[in-house]
Design a protein around this motif. Structure first.
Motif, PDB file in Angstrom:
ATOM      1  N   PHE A  26       6.509   1.592  13.733  1.00  0.00           N
ATOM      2  CA  PHE A  26       5.785   2.082  12.562  1.00  0.00           C
ATOM      3  C   PHE A  26       6.691   1.962  11.334  1.00  0.00           C
ATOM      4  O   PHE A  26       7.605   2.759  11.151  1.00  0.00           O
ATOM      5  CB  PHE A  26       5.365   3.534  12.758  1.00  0.00           C
ATOM      6  N   LEU A  27       6.422   0.963  10.508  1.00  0.00           N
ATOM      7  CA  LEU A  27       7.183   0.764   9.263  1.00  0.00           C
ATOM      8  C   LEU A  27       6.234   0.767   8.066  1.00  0.00           C
ATOM      9  O   LEU A  27       6.578   0.263   6.995  1.00  0.00           O
ATOM     10  CB  LEU A  27       7.948  -0.571   9.317  1.00  0.00           C
ATOM     11  N   ASP A  28       5.048   1.309   8.225  1.00  0.00           N
ATOM     12  CA  ASP A  28       4.024   1.284   7.177  1.00  0.00           C
ATOM     13  C   ASP A  28       4.370   2.191   6.003  1.00  0.00           C
ATOM     14  O   ASP A  28       5.195   3.094   6.105  1.00  0.00           O
ATOM     15  CB  ASP A  28       2.661   1.680   7.755  1.00  0.00           C
ATOM     16  N   SER A  29       3.719   1.904   4.875  1.00  0.00           N
ATOM     17  CA  SER A  29       3.848   2.686   3.638  1.00  0.00           C
ATOM     18  C   SER A  29       5.288   2.747   3.145  1.00  0.00           C
ATOM     19  O   SER A  29       5.871   3.809   2.960  1.00  0.00           O
ATOM     20  CB  SER A  29       3.279   4.102   3.819  1.00  0.00           C
ATOM     21  N   SER A  86       1.486  -1.895   7.666  1.00  0.00           N
ATOM     22  CA  SER A  86       0.586  -1.862   6.514  1.00  0.00           C
ATOM     23  C   SER A  86       1.215  -1.162   5.302  1.00  0.00           C
ATOM     24  O   SER A  86       2.209  -0.442   5.421  1.00  0.00           O
ATOM     25  CB  SER A  86      -0.722  -1.163   6.891  1.00  0.00           C
ATOM     26  N   ASN A  87       0.633  -1.420   4.136  1.00  0.00           N
ATOM     27  CA  ASN A  87       1.076  -0.810   2.870  1.00  0.00           C
ATOM     28  C   ASN A  87       2.527  -1.117   2.539  1.00  0.00           C
ATOM     29  O   ASN A  87       3.346  -0.231   2.332  1.00  0.00           O
ATOM     30  CB  ASN A  87       0.847   0.707   2.880  1.00  0.00           C
ATOM     31  N   ARG A 127      -1.756  -3.469  12.822  1.00  0.00           N
ATOM     32  CA  ARG A 127      -2.188  -3.091  11.473  1.00  0.00           C
ATOM     33  C   ARG A 127      -1.216  -3.667  10.451  1.00  0.00           C
ATOM     34  O   ARG A 127      -0.079  -3.224  10.341  1.00  0.00           O
ATOM     35  CB  ARG A 127      -2.275  -1.567  11.367  1.00  0.00           C
ATOM     36  N   LEU A 128      -1.709  -4.674   9.715  1.00  0.00           N
ATOM     37  CA  LEU A 128      -0.901  -5.366   8.711  1.00  0.00           C
ATOM     38  C   LEU A 128      -1.550  -5.272   7.334  1.00  0.00           C
ATOM     39  O   LEU A 128      -1.240  -6.065   6.444  1.00  0.00           O
ATOM     40  CB  LEU A 128      -0.748  -6.849   9.101  1.00  0.00           C
ATOM     41  N   SER A 129      -2.418  -4.328   7.123  1.00  0.00           N
ATOM     42  CA  SER A 129      -3.211  -4.260   5.892  1.00  0.00           C
ATOM     43  C   SER A 129      -2.375  -3.958   4.652  1.00  0.00           C
ATOM     44  O   SER A 129      -1.257  -3.460   4.732  1.00  0.00           O
ATOM     45  CB  SER A 129      -4.305  -3.192   6.037  1.00  0.00           C
TER      46      SER A 129
END
Length: 618
Positions: free
Chosen positions: A140-143, A166-167, A189-191
């Motif tokens: 988890f590396l999002d945002s 993502s983000n 999830r790559l959004s």
């Protein structure tokens, strides 16, 4: 035996005695892992909430470092969790961290969970060394603020179940072989990045995938046919990309799918009939594409559907009667297409339907079907559908909250029973042929917040609209557009003091034969962003009090009989973007101002001078 040769023997005896008497703790931190984590900390430049405060060289990373978990038998680090959003004992904590990801984290060879999400300002690239984390299950590396490509070395992470990036600001194409070995992946999830190029056909190998979210990127090309093999997929979102071509027939294989979102792309062609196989689907979102042809009747098989969002495409033909089978449907948006009428009566069976938008189609309705009154609608939008005549009186007993019947051929008076529509919060009757005054009963619309009546033949005074009652925090106006009508009289001097006007953002009264002055009290409307009073027969000076309405971005006062000077307080509003006082009787020097305003906005006032007009003569 000399001293030199006896030294190794003595060391051996010492070690045997020492480690037998004082055995190593099995859960102490492995030196390689400790070094890797300290190197990560070294790369962090700002840690306002001291997330890494306990990470000290002289302490044990397994037992004394926050966010670190180890395998008790080996002392190897298995979890690193330092997210920026987490729950404390008392309340949620939202924090940040600045710096870069250290390649040394790739040495945590026993790592199973890496969570550095929501730290906002982790920047730089994802190190290729992360591809060495062969035991990793969750990343988890999002945002954050990460840049560069997704490392091609990720193809080696064959134990990965969750990959969430993502983000960020990741860019470049996704390598064609990236997904070849990621057959354990459940969530991808790559959004909200800047990824581009085609979606690799190898996506079809990730047969355990349940969540596939690539929305808000720059992906192009076609949807791979191999997508149909993802039989466990529940959430599928490719919206806001540059995807072209047809929706593949193979989508019928997505038997577990609940959300199917392809909006804001460049898709063409027809919706394949195989869409009728998605028996668990709850939301179909295909709006803002270039899809054409007839709507498949097989959609009527999807009885679990809650929402259909097909607006702004090029669909033709009639609405399939089979849509009447969608007993759980709550939202149906087919607006801005080329659909023909009539509306099938079978839709009367949609007793869960709350939101119906058929606006801007070739329906040629003439009248709203009488059976509509059996529906339990909260939002009804039938703009530009060929409606004629009067408003149907069954509206008086409806629960409609949003009503848009604009751009039709409706005529007659605004009926007094309009006051019974007490759930109304949004009313748009613009661009029709109504020709009455506003009935007193309009004051009873206690929840009304947005009203658009422009381009009709309404007459009388404005008082009824501005004296409307409200209900506590609800029912205060946000927007009013009454332009291009035949309203007369003064604008009430106390308009800015009326409770219902406290939160208004847009006030448009242009092109009505009003008279009198601009009320000073408008300056009290602290949320007002747009004020348009063009061609209203207004006279007197522009009140300097308008400068107190600090949120104003648009001030249009042209084609009146305003006199005096332009107040500097108005021309220097902080957020001013559009300003026009042309064709009035203003005089004096135009005050210095920061906003870029063309000379045409001051033209037609012979007494005005100064930039951007010609200089003033002393």
């Amino acid at each position: 035996m000399d001293n030199h040769s006896s030294k190794p023997l003595l060391l051996l005896i010492f070690n045997l005695i020492f480690f037998t008497s004082y055995p190593l703790k099995s859960n102490s931190c492995h030196p390689t892992d400790k070094q890797a984590l300290l190197q990560f900390k070294k790369k962090i430049t700002f840690d306002p909430s001291s997330l890494l405060k306990t990470w000290l060289p002289q302490t044990d990373c397994c037992t004394q470092w926050d966010g670190i978990s180890c395998d008790p038998s080996s002392g190897r680090v298995v979890n690193v969790t330092r997210p920026g959003l987490y729950s404390d004992t008392e309340s949620p904590v939202d924090t940040s961290m600045s710096g870069e990801l250290s390649p040394f984290l790739g040495n945590l060879s026993f790592l199973q969970l890496l969570d550095l999400s929501n730290l906002k300002d982790l920047n730089g690239p994802i190190p290729p060394e992360f591809g060495k984390l062969s035991r990793l299950n969750h990343m988890f590396l999002d945002s954050n603020n990460l840049t560069g490509p997704i490392p091609v070395t990720f193809q080696h992470l064959n134990q990965l179940k969750n990959l969430v990036l993502s983000n960020n600001h990741l860019s470049g194409p996704v390598r064609i072989n990236l997904f070849n070995n990621l057959t354990s992946l459940s969530q991808l999830r790559l959004s909200s990045n800047r990824l581009s190029g085609p979606i690799p056909s190898s996506i079809g190998k990730m047969v355990l995938l349940t969540n596939f979210d690539l929305h808000d990127n720059n992906f192009s090309g076609r949807i791979p046919e191999t997508i149909g093999g993802l039989k466990n997929l529940v959430y599928f979102d490719l919206s806001e990309n540059q995807i072209a071509g047809n929706i593949p027939e193979s989508i019928g294989g997505l038997r577990s799918l609940q959300l199917f979102r392809l909006s804001e792309n460049k898709l063409t062609g027809k919706i394949p009939p195989s869409i009728g196989n998605l028996r668990k689907i709850r939301n179909l979102v295909l709006e803002n594409n270039r899809l054409s042809g007839k709507l498949p009747a097989t959609i009527g098989h999807l009885i679990n559907l809650n929402g259909i969002y097909f607006s702004n495409n090029q669909f033709t033909g009639k609405i399939p009667p089979s849509f009447g089978n969608l007993k759980n449907l709550q939202s149906l948006d087919l607006s801005r297409n080329k659909l023909n009428g009539p509306i099938p009566r079978q839709l009367v069976k949609l007793q869960m339907l709350q939101d119906l938008d058929l606006s801007f189609n070739l329906l040629k309705l003439k009248t709203i079907p009488d059976w509509f009154k059996k529906l339990r609608l909260f939002r009804l939008l039938l703009a530009n559908t060929g409606l004629k005549g009067d408003l149907p009186d069954w509206f008086a007993s409806s629960s409609i909250s949003t009503l848009d019947l604009s751009s039709n051929f409706l005529t007659g008076k605004l009926p007094s029973w309009i006051g019974n529509m007490t759930n109304l919060s949004f009313l748009n009757l613009s661009n029709n042929g109504f020709h009455s005054s506003i009935p007193d009963e309009f004051k009873s619309l206690v929840l009304l917040e947005d009203v658009d009546l422009h381009k009709n033949k309404f007459s009388g005074t404005l008082k009824t609209i501005f004296l409307k009652t409200s209900e506590f925090t609800r029912g205060h106006y946000r927007s009013i557009d009454l332009s291009y009508n035949m309203f007369r009289g003064h604008i009430d001097g106390n308009i800015g003091d009326e409770p219902v006007m406290e939160f208004i953002e847009t006030l448009i009264l242009s092109h009505n034969p009003l008279k009198g002055r601009i009320p000073k009290s408008i300056g009290k409307l602290s949320y007002l962003e747009a004020l348009e009073l063009v061609d209203n027969g207004l006279s007197g000076e522009i009140p300097m009090e308008l400068g107190n309405a600090k949120a104003l971005r648009t001030v249009l006062l042209s084609e009146n009989s305003l006199s005096g000077e332009i107040p500097k307080e108005v021309l220097n509003l902080e957020y001013l973007e559009k300003f026009n006082v042309s064709e009035n009787r203003l005089s004096g020097k135009i005050p210095p101002h920061k906003a870029v305003i063309p000379g045409s906005a001051f033209a037609g006032n012979p007494g005005l001078c100064g930039a951007p007009l010609s200089p003033c003569k002393h």
